[in-house]
Design a protein around this motif. Structure first.
Motif, mmCIF file in Angstrom:
data_model
loop_
_atom_site.group_PDB
_atom_site.id
_atom_site.type_symbol
_atom_site.label_atom_id
_atom_site.label_comp_id
_atom_site.label_asym_id
_atom_site.label_seq_id
_atom_site.Cartn_x
_atom_site.Cartn_y
_atom_site.Cartn_z
ATOM 1 N N GLU A 1 0.626 -1.207 0.158
ATOM 2 C CA GLU A 1 0.004 0.095 0.045
ATOM 3 C C GLU A 1 0.819 1.174 0.057
ATOM 4 O OE1 GLU A 1 -3.959 -1.661 2.547
ATOM 5 O OE2 GLU A 1 -2.178 -0.641 3.401
ATOM 6 N N ARG A 2 2.114 1.229 0.432
ATOM 7 C CA ARG A 2 2.807 2.315 0.428
ATOM 8 C C ARG A 2 3.322 2.655 -0.983
ATOM 9 N NH1 ARG A 2 5.287 3.130 5.729
ATOM 10 N NH2 ARG A 2 4.438 1.025 7.014
ATOM 11 N N LYS A 3 3.491 4.149 -1.171
ATOM 12 C CA LYS A 3 3.732 4.720 -2.509
ATOM 13 C C LYS A 3 4.893 5.847 -2.386
ATOM 14 C CE LYS A 3 0.642 2.057 -4.539
ATOM 15 N NZ LYS A 3 0.826 0.754 -4.970
ATOM 16 N N MET B 1 -3.289 8.346 -3.577
ATOM 17 C CA MET B 1 -4.591 8.625 -3.921
ATOM 18 C C MET B 1 -5.155 8.077 -5.298
ATOM 19 S SD MET B 1 -6.069 10.514 -1.464
ATOM 20 C CE MET B 1 -5.428 10.347 -0.148
ATOM 21 N N ILE B 2 -4.284 7.836 -6.225
ATOM 22 C CA ILE B 2 -4.467 7.174 -7.327
ATOM 23 C C ILE B 2 -4.948 5.828 -7.111
ATOM 24 C CG2 ILE B 2 -3.694 6.337 -9.490
ATOM 25 C CD1 ILE B 2 -2.224 9.010 -9.794
ATOM 26 N N ASP B 3 -4.396 5.125 -5.923
ATOM 27 C CA ASP B 3 -4.514 3.824 -5.825
ATOM 28 C C ASP B 3 -5.639 3.396 -4.865
ATOM 29 O OD1 ASP B 3 -3.549 1.115 -6.298
ATOM 30 O OD2 ASP B 3 -2.682 0.993 -4.503
ATOM 31 N N ASN B 4 -6.091 4.401 -4.200
ATOM 32 C CA ASN B 4 -7.206 4.280 -3.382
ATOM 33 C C ASN B 4 -8.553 4.000 -4.002
ATOM 34 O OD1 ASN B 4 -9.308 4.731 -1.260
ATOM 35 N ND2 ASN B 4 -8.153 6.628 -0.504
ATOM 36 N N GLU B 5 -9.098 2.697 -3.541
ATOM 37 C CA GLU B 5 -10.294 2.525 -4.209
ATOM 38 C C GLU B 5 -11.507 3.217 -3.940
ATOM 39 O OE1 GLU B 5 -12.345 0.223 -6.610
ATOM 40 O OE2 GLU B 5 -10.197 -0.083 -6.208
ATOM 41 N N ARG B 6 -11.681 3.533 -2.678
ATOM 42 C CA ARG B 6 -12.830 4.573 -2.426
ATOM 43 C C ARG B 6 -12.812 5.788 -3.006
ATOM 44 N NH1 ARG B 6 -13.504 8.105 2.611
ATOM 45 N NH2 ARG B 6 -11.281 8.234 2.421
ATOM 46 N N ALA C 1 -15.260 9.401 -7.352
ATOM 47 C CA ALA C 1 -15.030 9.883 -8.450
ATOM 48 C C ALA C 1 -15.962 9.462 -9.563
ATOM 49 C CB ALA C 1 -13.396 9.942 -8.943
ATOM 50 N N ALA C 2 -16.167 8.348 -9.633
ATOM 51 C CA ALA C 2 -17.064 7.557 -10.764
ATOM 52 C C ALA C 2 -18.334 8.027 -10.734
ATOM 53 C CB ALA C 2 -16.757 6.118 -10.928
#
Length: 107
Positions: free
Chosen positions: A62-64, A71-76, A81-82
């Motif tokens: 999970e660390r970037k 934030m790009i990798d955050n599913e929620r 956004a969709a």
């Protein structure tokens, strides 16, 4: 405090902090009222305590490198956004449909 050199990664993180109120609709963030980034700031790293090992720790996967990457990798965030994008597109299509209908009636 010395001025921090502006890199593309830091500029992206500052832009993310500026627009964070749009990312989480249920969280209130006070506006800074500034359009340009601050002249003096520092960037640090959060170090978790030993008691947070299982509760609120990010795993290695999970660390970037930057906050933007996280934030790009955050599913929620993706689902929110969709959903907002679909709402915007639906409202715009209704307006265009009404305009087209009015134009056809005048002819």
């Amino acid at each position: 405090m010395a001025t921090t050199q502006m890199t593309p990664e830091i500029a992206g993180d500052l832009r993310l902090l500026q627009y964070r109120k749009f990312l989480d609709p249920k969280q209130f963030y006070k506006s800074t009222g500034k359009k340009k980034p601050p002249k003096f700031f520092q960037v640090g790293e959060i170090v978790e305590g030993a008691s947070e090992f299982y509760s609120s720790r990010l795993t290695k996967r999970e660390r970037k490198q930057t906050m933007v990457d996280e934030m790009i990798d955050n599913e929620r965030l993706h689902s929110y956004a969709a959903k907002k994008m679909k709402e915007i597109q639906a409202s715009r299509s209704k307006v265009q449909h009404i305009r087209h209908k009015k134009r056809g009636a005048k002819r």
